[in-house]
Design an enzyme around this catalytic site. Structure first.
Site, PDB file in Angstrom:
ATOM      1  N   ASP A  42       0.814  -1.213   0.000  1.00 43.67           N
ATOM      2  CA  ASP A  42       0.000   0.000   0.000  1.00 43.67           C
ATOM      3  C   ASP A  42       0.849   1.263   0.000  1.00 43.67           C
ATOM      4  O   ASP A  42       2.038   1.235   0.322  1.00 43.67           O
ATOM      5  CB  ASP A  42      -0.864   0.036   1.273  1.00 43.67           C
ATOM      6  CG  ASP A  42      -2.180  -0.683   1.070  1.00 43.67           C
ATOM      7  OD1 ASP A  42      -2.524  -0.992  -0.082  1.00 43.67           O
ATOM      8  OD2 ASP A  42      -2.848  -0.956   2.084  1.00 43.67           O
ATOM      9  N   TYR A  49       6.807  -9.736   7.722  1.00 42.02           N
ATOM     10  CA  TYR A  49       6.593  -8.296   7.856  1.00 42.02           C
ATOM     11  C   TYR A  49       7.032  -7.838   9.239  1.00 42.02           C
ATOM     12  O   TYR A  49       6.976  -8.618  10.201  1.00 42.02           O
ATOM     13  CB  TYR A  49       5.108  -7.942   7.727  1.00 42.02           C
ATOM     14  CG  TYR A  49       4.559  -7.903   6.329  1.00 42.02           C
ATOM     15  CD1 TYR A  49       4.541  -6.726   5.611  1.00 42.02           C
ATOM     16  CD2 TYR A  49       4.039  -9.050   5.739  1.00 42.02           C
ATOM     17  CE1 TYR A  49       4.007  -6.678   4.325  1.00 42.02           C
ATOM     18  CE2 TYR A  49       3.507  -9.015   4.447  1.00 42.02           C
ATOM     19  CZ  TYR A  49       3.492  -7.819   3.755  1.00 42.02           C
ATOM     20  OH  TYR A  49       2.977  -7.769   2.494  1.00 42.02           O
TER      21      TYR A  49
END
Lengths: 260, 260
Positions: free
Chosen positions: A53, A112
């Protein structure tokens, strides 16, 4: 003769509208397409592994492209880094089989990190790469809450409703929460993540850390299986796609691990 | 009734032409003067402790100003942070005696850090706050070289020739070199630093780390007492002014340490 080149891509996402090409604003994919096309003299369209994103960072996103360039695949990283802006860096490049696709692989492990700066006042040297939380946080409670998320679960409660994925079952292999001074890091490893899943997990665990949720609330949210159950989506700037590992040992031995 | 307020100031120096007001480009001092003047409705000119160079960061620079504002000094930090851009943060504010000056104090201890990212390819998430060195570095050799700099010395070899200081003797209390993964941090504490001194020390120790200088060369450079002897000045973005400590315990007990 065409060959497929795999890139490991790192970027500071602050000044990009995410990975994927879109009409309003510059994206990482767009910059890579332009620079690789310039380098090879071809019209290159890369295929990315993860469409991060707007504002999200990466140390190890993966992309492939097909080229007839005579530049050796292993040298592409160096050659591209001469052309790229300094907020995008190719960490590695090498040839993979012509049919190798960064999104359609059987054994994928993604990692992540979500970074929180937990201090009474913001640290201006960390603002680009972390979310600031000024109130004291209970890291032990966050660890307890995080434990409920490890394993195979339907993570639909932790998925942006704008997703178009039907199967919302994913496996989280590990979810560690580390504290060092004012830095709190969530490190999560799994076989795949739904749209905004890591940021919603981070937002939920921040609520646990601040005492708004009991750790057990995390299990309830999982069980409720509805997005509105979870905490808010944490801001993008704290998120880093650290690594995408492919267990391709049967298929030529070009996994990340072995190349290190 | 006028009172003097002391500020502890943190900033990301990337987008500033240093601390001190100058004709070409925006500075931290200028932004602070404007925002404090706006807050108090007075024409404020702050006095800073350390005039950091263009691109250099700070977590603990110090400044004072005199005001008749009714805002309690301890609340100034919060009030100012609402007005400041997010790359400048006031970490603390409180009243000090009217004659307290941030540069003219008997017992001052300054701490700087210099950050190096030592990895084959640059890390785009560290580029703003570290210098990238792609070649392997010998940290043990750097530690040996650093040891020669600890103590009271004439540091003229480690001073930019554009200085206007006459006495170039300073005392380095500690110079630690820490390695953690790809991060190498030089942390130096002393009673004061000459113009560019920390960056010239960093540039010299980077040369030691890369094997261009033997560790013993650091002692020779000190002894030669001429600027051209030392290594190049390391880039500003790796440098952070971490803290300025004042031993003011005899004088009202408003030292940094006690306020924490």
């Amino acid at each position: 003769m065409s060959r497929r080149v795999k890139l490991t891509v790192a970027y500071d996402g602050t000044d990009y509208c995410g990975w994927q090409i879109q009409p309003n604003g510059i994206t990482v994919e767009e910059v890579l397409n332009k620079k690789i096309s310039k380098l090879t003299g071809e019209d290159i369209r890369i295929i990315g592994a993860s469409r991060t994103d707007s504002g999200v960072h990466a140390l190890g996103n993966v992309a492939v492209f097909d080229t007839e360039s005579s530049i050796p695949p292993e040298r592409m990283a160096y050659a591209l880094n001469q052309k790229l802006p300094d907020d995008i860096v190719i960490r590695q490049s090498y040839q993979v089989p012509d049919d190798w696709h960064p999104r359609y692989q059987d054994h994928v492990v993604k990692t992540y990190e979500y970074h929180i700066c937990n201090a009474p006042v913001p640290n201006p040297l960390k603002r680009r790469y972390s979310t600031h939380v000024s109130f004291p946080m209970d890291v032990e409670a966050m660890k307890k809450g995080a434990a409920y998320l490890i394993g195979e679960h339907d993570f639909v409660s932790f998925c942006n409703i704008k997703t178009n994925v039907e199967d919302t079952v994913r496996t989280v292999y590990a979810l560690d929460i580390m504290q060092e001074g004012e830095d709190i890091t969530l490190r999560i490893t799994g076989n795949g993540f739904l749209y905004n899943m890591v940021r919603i997990i981070a937002g939920t665990l921040i609520r646990v850390g601040r005492g708004f949720y009991e750790p057990e609330r995390v299990k309830e949210i999982l069980d409720e299986k509805v997005r509105t159950a979870a905490g808010v989506t944490a801001p993008p700037n704290g998120l880093v796609l650290v690594e995408i590992g492919y267990d391709d040992s049967e298929n030529g031995g070009y996994s990340e691990e072995e190349r290190r």
